[in-house]
Write a protein that holds these residues in place. Structure first.
Motif, PDB file in Angstrom:
ATOM      1  N   LEU A  26       0.804  -1.220   0.000  1.00  0.00           N
ATOM      2  CA  LEU A  26       0.000   0.000   0.000  1.00  0.00           C
ATOM      3  C   LEU A  26       0.839   1.273   0.000  1.00  0.00           C
ATOM      4  O   LEU A  26       0.282   2.379   0.048  1.00  0.00           O
ATOM      5  CB  LEU A  26      -0.941   0.000   1.209  1.00  0.00           C
ATOM      6  N   ASN A  27       2.157   1.140  -0.067  1.00  0.00           N
ATOM      7  CA  ASN A  27       3.017   2.313  -0.023  1.00  0.00           C
ATOM      8  C   ASN A  27       2.812   3.250  -1.206  1.00  0.00           C
ATOM      9  O   ASN A  27       3.134   4.437  -1.127  1.00  0.00           O
ATOM     10  CB  ASN A  27       4.485   1.892   0.056  1.00  0.00           C
ATOM     11  N   GLU A  28       2.302   2.727  -2.319  1.00  0.00           N
ATOM     12  CA  GLU A  28       2.091   3.589  -3.485  1.00  0.00           C
ATOM     13  C   GLU A  28       1.032   4.661  -3.221  1.00  0.00           C
ATOM     14  O   GLU A  28       0.956   5.659  -3.935  1.00  0.00           O
ATOM     15  CB  GLU A  28       1.687   2.763  -4.700  1.00  0.00           C
ATOM     16  N   PHE A  29       0.216   4.475  -2.191  1.00  0.00           N
ATOM     17  CA  PHE A  29      -0.824   5.445  -1.868  1.00  0.00           C
ATOM     18  C   PHE A  29      -0.360   6.451  -0.811  1.00  0.00           C
ATOM     19  O   PHE A  29      -1.134   7.317  -0.397  1.00  0.00           O
ATOM     20  CB  PHE A  29      -2.082   4.729  -1.394  1.00  0.00           C
ATOM     21  N   LYS A  30       0.889   6.329  -0.404  1.00  0.00           N
ATOM     22  CA  LYS A  30       1.470   7.242   0.589  1.00  0.00           C
ATOM     23  C   LYS A  30       1.930   8.518  -0.112  1.00  0.00           C
ATOM     24  O   LYS A  30       3.121   8.708  -0.374  1.00  0.00           O
ATOM     25  CB  LYS A  30       2.632   6.544   1.304  1.00  0.00           C
ATOM     26  N   LYS A  31       1.000   9.371  -0.447  1.00  0.00           N
ATOM     27  CA  LYS A  31       1.298  10.604  -1.180  1.00  0.00           C
ATOM     28  C   LYS A  31       0.151  11.588  -1.016  1.00  0.00           C
ATOM     29  O   LYS A  31      -0.929  11.234  -0.530  1.00  0.00           O
ATOM     30  CB  LYS A  31       1.494  10.290  -2.668  1.00  0.00           C
ATOM     31  N   ALA A  32       0.396  12.833  -1.412  1.00  0.00           N
ATOM     32  CA  ALA A  32      -0.625  13.887  -1.372  1.00  0.00           C
ATOM     33  C   ALA A  32      -1.327  13.909  -0.014  1.00  0.00           C
ATOM     34  O   ALA A  32      -0.671  14.032   1.016  1.00  0.00           O
ATOM     35  CB  ALA A  32      -1.611  13.704  -2.520  1.00  0.00           C
ATOM     36  N   SER A  33      -2.640  13.729   0.014  1.00  0.00           N
ATOM     37  CA  SER A  33      -3.377  13.824   1.281  1.00  0.00           C
ATOM     38  C   SER A  33      -3.051  12.696   2.251  1.00  0.00           C
ATOM     39  O   SER A  33      -3.309  12.802   3.449  1.00  0.00           O
ATOM     40  CB  SER A  33      -4.887  13.838   1.023  1.00  0.00           C
ATOM     41  N   LEU A  34      -2.466  11.603   1.731  1.00  0.00           N
ATOM     42  CA  LEU A  34      -2.093  10.471   2.592  1.00  0.00           C
ATOM     43  C   LEU A  34      -0.580  10.382   2.773  1.00  0.00           C
ATOM     44  O   LEU A  34      -0.038   9.309   3.019  1.00  0.00           O
ATOM     45  CB  LEU A  34      -2.627   9.156   2.007  1.00  0.00           C
ATOM     46  N   ALA A  35       0.104  11.506   2.669  1.00  0.00           N
ATOM     47  CA  ALA A  35       1.567  11.514   2.773  1.00  0.00           C
ATOM     48  C   ALA A  35       2.055  11.005   4.130  1.00  0.00           C
ATOM     49  O   ALA A  35       3.169  10.470   4.237  1.00  0.00           O
ATOM     50  CB  ALA A  35       2.103  12.920   2.529  1.00  0.00           C
ATOM     51  N   LYS A  36       1.239  11.149   5.159  1.00  0.00           N
ATOM     52  CA  LYS A  36       1.628  10.701   6.508  1.00  0.00           C
ATOM     53  C   LYS A  36       1.224   9.258   6.795  1.00  0.00           C
ATOM     54  O   LYS A  36       1.332   8.791   7.929  1.00  0.00           O
ATOM     55  CB  LYS A  36       1.009  11.624   7.559  1.00  0.00           C
ATOM     56  N   LEU A  37       0.771   8.554   5.774  1.00  0.00           N
ATOM     57  CA  LEU A  37       0.312   7.172   5.950  1.00  0.00           C
ATOM     58  C   LEU A  37       1.445   6.279   6.452  1.00  0.00           C
ATOM     59  O   LEU A  37       2.562   6.334   5.953  1.00  0.00           O
ATOM     60  CB  LEU A  37      -0.217   6.639   4.621  1.00  0.00           C
ATOM     61  N   ASP A  38       1.148   5.470   7.451  1.00  0.00           N
ATOM     62  CA  ASP A  38       2.103   4.493   7.973  1.00  0.00           C
ATOM     63  C   ASP A  38       1.665   3.109   7.507  1.00  0.00           C
ATOM     64  O   ASP A  38       0.571   2.657   7.837  1.00  0.00           O
ATOM     65  CB  ASP A  38       2.132   4.552   9.507  1.00  0.00           C
ATOM     66  N   VAL A  39       2.520   2.471   6.708  1.00  0.00           N
ATOM     67  CA  VAL A  39       2.227   1.130   6.214  1.00  0.00           C
ATOM     68  C   VAL A  39       3.192   0.163   6.890  1.00  0.00           C
ATOM     69  O   VAL A  39       4.388   0.194   6.617  1.00  0.00           O
ATOM     70  CB  VAL A  39       2.381   1.044   4.682  1.00  0.00           C
ATOM     71  N   PRO A  40       2.726  -0.679   7.806  1.00  0.00           N
ATOM     72  CA  PRO A  40       3.640  -1.594   8.511  1.00  0.00           C
ATOM     73  C   PRO A  40       4.259  -2.610   7.562  1.00  0.00           C
ATOM     74  O   PRO A  40       3.652  -2.971   6.544  1.00  0.00           O
ATOM     75  CB  PRO A  40       2.728  -2.271   9.542  1.00  0.00           C
ATOM     76  N   ALA A  41       5.465  -3.049   7.896  1.00  0.00           N
ATOM     77  CA  ALA A  41       6.164  -4.029   7.057  1.00  0.00           C
ATOM     78  C   ALA A  41       5.378  -5.329   6.955  1.00  0.00           C
ATOM     79  O   ALA A  41       5.407  -6.008   5.933  1.00  0.00           O
ATOM     80  CB  ALA A  41       7.550  -4.294   7.632  1.00  0.00           C
ATOM     81  N   ALA A  42       4.667  -5.666   8.018  1.00  0.00           N
ATOM     82  CA  ALA A  42       3.807  -6.858   8.028  1.00  0.00           C
ATOM     83  C   ALA A  42       2.483  -6.470   8.684  1.00  0.00           C
ATOM     84  O   ALA A  42       2.453  -5.619   9.576  1.00  0.00           O
ATOM     85  CB  ALA A  42       4.465  -7.988   8.802  1.00  0.00           C
ATOM     86  N   PRO A  43       1.377  -7.046   8.236  1.00  0.00           N
ATOM     87  CA  PRO A  43       0.075  -6.709   8.831  1.00  0.00           C
ATOM     88  C   PRO A  43       0.069  -6.931  10.344  1.00  0.00           C
ATOM     89  O   PRO A  43       0.681  -7.867  10.847  1.00  0.00           O
ATOM     90  CB  PRO A  43      -0.881  -7.678   8.129  1.00  0.00           C
ATOM     91  N   ARG A  44      -0.613  -6.043  11.052  1.00  0.00           N
ATOM     92  CA  ARG A  44      -0.730  -6.151  12.506  1.00  0.00           C
ATOM     93  C   ARG A  44      -2.091  -6.726  12.880  1.00  0.00           C
ATOM     94  O   ARG A  44      -3.057  -6.606  12.140  1.00  0.00           O
ATOM     95  CB  ARG A  44      -0.587  -4.774  13.151  1.00  0.00           C
ATOM     96  N   GLY A  45      -2.145  -7.305  14.054  1.00  0.00           N
ATOM     97  CA  GLY A  45      -3.414  -7.813  14.547  1.00  0.00           C
ATOM     98  C   GLY A  45      -4.310  -6.676  15.005  1.00  0.00           C
ATOM     99  O   GLY A  45      -3.867  -5.529  15.113  1.00  0.00           O
TER     100      GLY A  45
END
Length: 209
Positions: free
Chosen positions: A50-69
């Motif tokens: 999902l890192n490709e969506f880390k831009k513009a209004s979602l620039a502060k998006l945190d995408v963990p290396a592995a999914p969290r519970g």
């Protein structure tokens, strides 16, 4: 055989600089291929980056290396019914922790309403969970009425905020779960959830099986 001829034959048998360069290139290439294969093997099956969506209004998006519970913490709906995040398994969940005294929370709320409305016929659930105290329930209800089709959900004891790993840094905090109930992204602070990148993120998760 002369000593000169012997030295020349030994020199011919020794690998030249070009051969060493070629050999090194081959080794590096093989190592790179093995790295890619190894990295892919550690990536959970069916997990979109999902890192490709880390831009513009979602620039502060945190995408963990592995999914969290997800936490098993209980919160309530507008009628007081107890719920947990597990009740929404099978849907992409956009959980938004907010409060009526939080200006950035109220600023982004209309964009969350637009996001929910845009996917009304698909398995997407926007969960705006208020941390307001009981005495401010009327203010929470007014916000949800102004931002239909969002509904009232409450956690006045801040339990969900502390149950997250890592804990919520403040408000608003938005956590996005996939259809299997795994945390896939998080954003601290307000954002435009009606933006193209927000829609792209949601659609990527909706497309997963």
């Amino acid at each position: 055989m002369s000593e000169f001829q012997s030295d020349r034959e030994q020199a011919a048998r020794k690998p030249g600089p070009l051969k060493w360069v070629i050999a090194a290139a081959v080794i590096i290439g093989v190592a790179a291929v093995l790295y890619v294969i190894g990295a892919a093997s550690f990536k959970p099956a069916g997990v979109t980056d999902l890192n490709e969506f880390k831009k513009a209004s979602l620039a502060k998006l945190d995408v963990p290396a592995a999914p969290r519970g997800q936490p098993t913490t209980v919160f309530t709906d507008g009628a007081g019914k107890s719920l947990t995040l597990a009740d929404f398994k099978g849907q992409v969940v956009v959980m938004n922790l907010w409060a009526t005294w939080c200006a950035p929370c109220k600023k982004e709320m209309p964009t969350l309403a637009k996001l929910q409305a845009s996917y009304a016929t698909q398995p997407l659930k926007v969960l705006p969970i208020s941390v307001d105290r009981d005495s401010d329930l009327n203010l929470v209800q007014a916000q949800m009425t102004a931002n239909s089709p969002l509904q009232v959900y409450r956690d006045p004891g801040y339990k969900l905020s502390f149950a997250l790993d890592p804990r919520a840094e403040g408000y608003p905090t938005t956590v996005i779960y996939d259809k299997q109930g795994r945390e896939r992204a998080r954003l601290a602070g307000d954002a435009d959830w009606s933006s193209p990148e927000a829609h792209g993120l949601v659609e990527a998760l909706l497309a997963e099986h």
